[in-house]
Design an enzyme around this catalytic site. Structure first.
Site, PDB file in Angstrom:
ATOM      1  N   HIS A  43       0.832  -1.388  -0.036  1.00 53.57           N
ATOM      2  CA  HIS A  43       0.140  -0.131   0.073  1.00 53.57           C
ATOM      3  C   HIS A  43       0.883   1.299  -0.204  1.00 53.57           C
ATOM      4  O   HIS A  43       0.302   2.337  -0.007  1.00 53.57           O
ATOM      5  CB  HIS A  43      -0.924   0.049   1.316  1.00 53.57           C
ATOM      6  CG  HIS A  43      -1.797  -1.205   1.296  1.00 53.57           C
ATOM      7  ND1 HIS A  43      -2.707  -1.111   0.021  1.00 53.57           N
ATOM      8  CD2 HIS A  43      -2.287  -2.087   2.050  1.00 53.57           C
ATOM      9  CE1 HIS A  43      -3.784  -2.282   0.301  1.00 53.57           C
ATOM     10  NE2 HIS A  43      -3.057  -2.872   1.491  1.00 53.57           N
ATOM     11  N   ARG A  68       6.971  -5.342   3.352  1.00 53.39           N
ATOM     12  CA  ARG A  68       5.711  -6.116   3.250  1.00 53.39           C
ATOM     13  C   ARG A  68       5.159  -6.080   1.760  1.00 53.39           C
ATOM     14  O   ARG A  68       5.194  -5.068   1.070  1.00 53.39           O
ATOM     15  CB  ARG A  68       4.609  -5.131   4.074  1.00 53.39           C
ATOM     16  CG  ARG A  68       3.086  -6.035   4.067  1.00 53.39           C
ATOM     17  CD  ARG A  68       2.154  -5.710   3.260  1.00 53.39           C
ATOM     18  NE  ARG A  68       1.788  -4.265   3.528  1.00 53.39           N
ATOM     19  CZ  ARG A  68       0.421  -4.064   4.206  1.00 53.39           C
ATOM     20  NH1 ARG A  68      -0.060  -4.893   4.868  1.00 53.39           N
ATOM     21  NH2 ARG A  68       0.162  -2.696   4.243  1.00 53.39           N
ATOM     22  N   GLU A 144      -5.127 -11.737   8.012  1.00 51.44           N
ATOM     23  CA  GLU A 144      -6.223 -10.487   7.852  1.00 51.44           C
ATOM     24  C   GLU A 144      -7.452 -10.960   6.990  1.00 51.44           C
ATOM     25  O   GLU A 144      -8.010  -9.768   6.523  1.00 51.44           O
ATOM     26  CB  GLU A 144      -5.427  -9.354   7.297  1.00 51.44           C
ATOM     27  CG  GLU A 144      -4.445  -9.652   5.816  1.00 51.44           C
ATOM     28  CD  GLU A 144      -3.775  -8.589   5.445  1.00 51.44           C
ATOM     29  OE1 GLU A 144      -3.803  -7.520   5.953  1.00 51.44           O
ATOM     30  OE2 GLU A 144      -2.940  -8.580   4.450  1.00 51.44           O
ATOM     31  N   ASP A 170      -7.755  -4.979   7.441  1.00 50.18           N
ATOM     32  CA  ASP A 170      -8.341  -6.057   6.619  1.00 50.18           C
ATOM     33  C   ASP A 170      -9.054  -6.995   7.387  1.00 50.18           C
ATOM     34  O   ASP A 170     -10.225  -7.280   6.807  1.00 50.18           O
ATOM     35  CB  ASP A 170      -7.396  -6.764   5.723  1.00 50.18           C
ATOM     36  CG  ASP A 170      -6.850  -5.740   4.669  1.00 50.18           C
ATOM     37  OD1 ASP A 170      -7.993  -5.171   3.955  1.00 50.18           O
ATOM     38  OD2 ASP A 170      -5.939  -5.285   4.098  1.00 50.18           O
TER      39      ASP A 170
HETATM   40  C1  3PY Z   1      -4.120  -4.005   7.953  1.00 50.28           C
HETATM   41  O1  3PY Z   1      -4.291  -3.625   8.993  1.00 50.28           O
HETATM   42  O2  3PY Z   1      -4.723  -4.774   7.365  1.00 50.28           O
HETATM   43  C2  3PY Z   1      -2.683  -4.296   7.500  1.00 50.28           C
HETATM   44  O3  3PY Z   1      -2.260  -4.756   6.553  1.00 50.28           O
HETATM   45  C3  3PY Z   1      -1.909  -3.315   8.195  1.00 50.28           C
HETATM   46  O4  3PY Z   1      -0.717  -2.933   7.372  1.00 50.28           O
HETATM   47 MG    MG Z   2      -4.126  -5.407   5.430  1.00 50.70          MG
END
Ligand code: 3PY
Ligand code: MG
Length: 250
Positions: A43, A68, A144, A170
């Site tokens: 992101h 990431r 997530e 997420d």
């Molecule tokens: C989320 O909170 O979904 C993330 O990917 C944090 O970086």
């Molecule tokens: Mg995320």
């Protein structure tokens, strides 16, 4: 490397999240005292070339450079590791097969399938990199989604996986409770507990993203090994708003 020393003592590592490209920014974050700086290639606005430069800058200031990544892309992960990356946090892992692919992309045979060409990583880690990389390189599978949560035990059972990392935003969306960080909804805390138990059963490290150092500290006290204590965009954004408010209206 400081990170592994902390973990050997069962202390949690402090992570800074970097969304914006730039080596000066990487240096500022890494010089703050954090143990890890994570370059966000999902992101954030950081591309592969810029990540390569930031890896050097983070390392020079004594923190461990992590990235990431949005998925298991063998070429992307291989290039980052060859440049000296110390850890990969892979988004949205939902199955044992995905976790195995992640491990396969990070570690050399016979553990994984990574192609041999460590180049700069030899300067970061030393000449014995090929023999020791399985002990030094960190692999986190992000939990997530509800699908990831349902499969958390089989994911956690993946051999050589270092840990599970919760993405609260997420995960909340997937659970139907909406986006957000630093959350305390009972159903979210239940999900956290489920991930924690899976990590404990399989002797894995645990990580979580947070928006405030207070929430991160609370999670560290609850046994999380890697917690995000700050993020560049939020620091700049909130710092600028604060300055404007303190200036007031003339
Ligand atoms: C989320 O909170 O979904 C993330 O990917 C944090 O970086
Ligand atoms: Mg995320």
């Amino acid at each position: 490397m400081r990170l592994h020393e902390l973990w050997e003592k069962n202390l949690s590592a402090r992570n800074a999240w970097q969304h914006l490209p730039g080596t000066y920014l990487s240096e500022l974050l890494a010089s703050s005292g954090v143990d890890v700086v994570t370059l966000d290639l999902q992101h954030g606005m950081i591309n592969l070339a810029s990540a390569g430069d930031s890896i050097l800058a983070i390392e020079a200031r004594g923190a461990a450079p992590f990235a990431r990544v949005p998925e298991v892309d063998v070429a992307q992960i291989g290039s980052l590791l060859d440049a000296g990356l110390a850890g990969v946090i892979c988004a949205t892992v939902e199955s044992r097969a995905q976790a195995e692919a992640l491990v396969g992309a990070i570690y050399y045979p016979p553990i994984g399938k990574r192609s041999c060409g460590p180049n700069r990583a030899l300067l970061s880690f030393g000449k014995d990199y090929l023999d020791c990389s399985q002990d030094r390189l960190v692999s986190f599978a992000m939990i997530e989604t509800v699908a990831g949560l349902e499969a958390v035990d089989e994911i956690a059972a993946t051999e050589y996986l270092t840990g599970l990392f919760i993405g609260p935003g997420d995960l909340g969306i997937s659970m139907g409770i909406g986006p957000g960080q630093d959350r305390s909804e009972p159903e979210f805390l239940e999900a956290v507990e489920r991930v924690k138990q899976a990590a404990r059963r399989h002797d894995l490290r645990l990580g979580i993203h947070a928006n405030t150092p207070e929430y991160a500290a609370n999670m560290a006290q609850q046994g999380f090994d890697l917690v995000t204590v700050c993020a560049d965009a939020e620091l700049v954004g909130s710092g600028a708003i604060n300055a404007v408010q303190r200036f007031g209206q003339l």
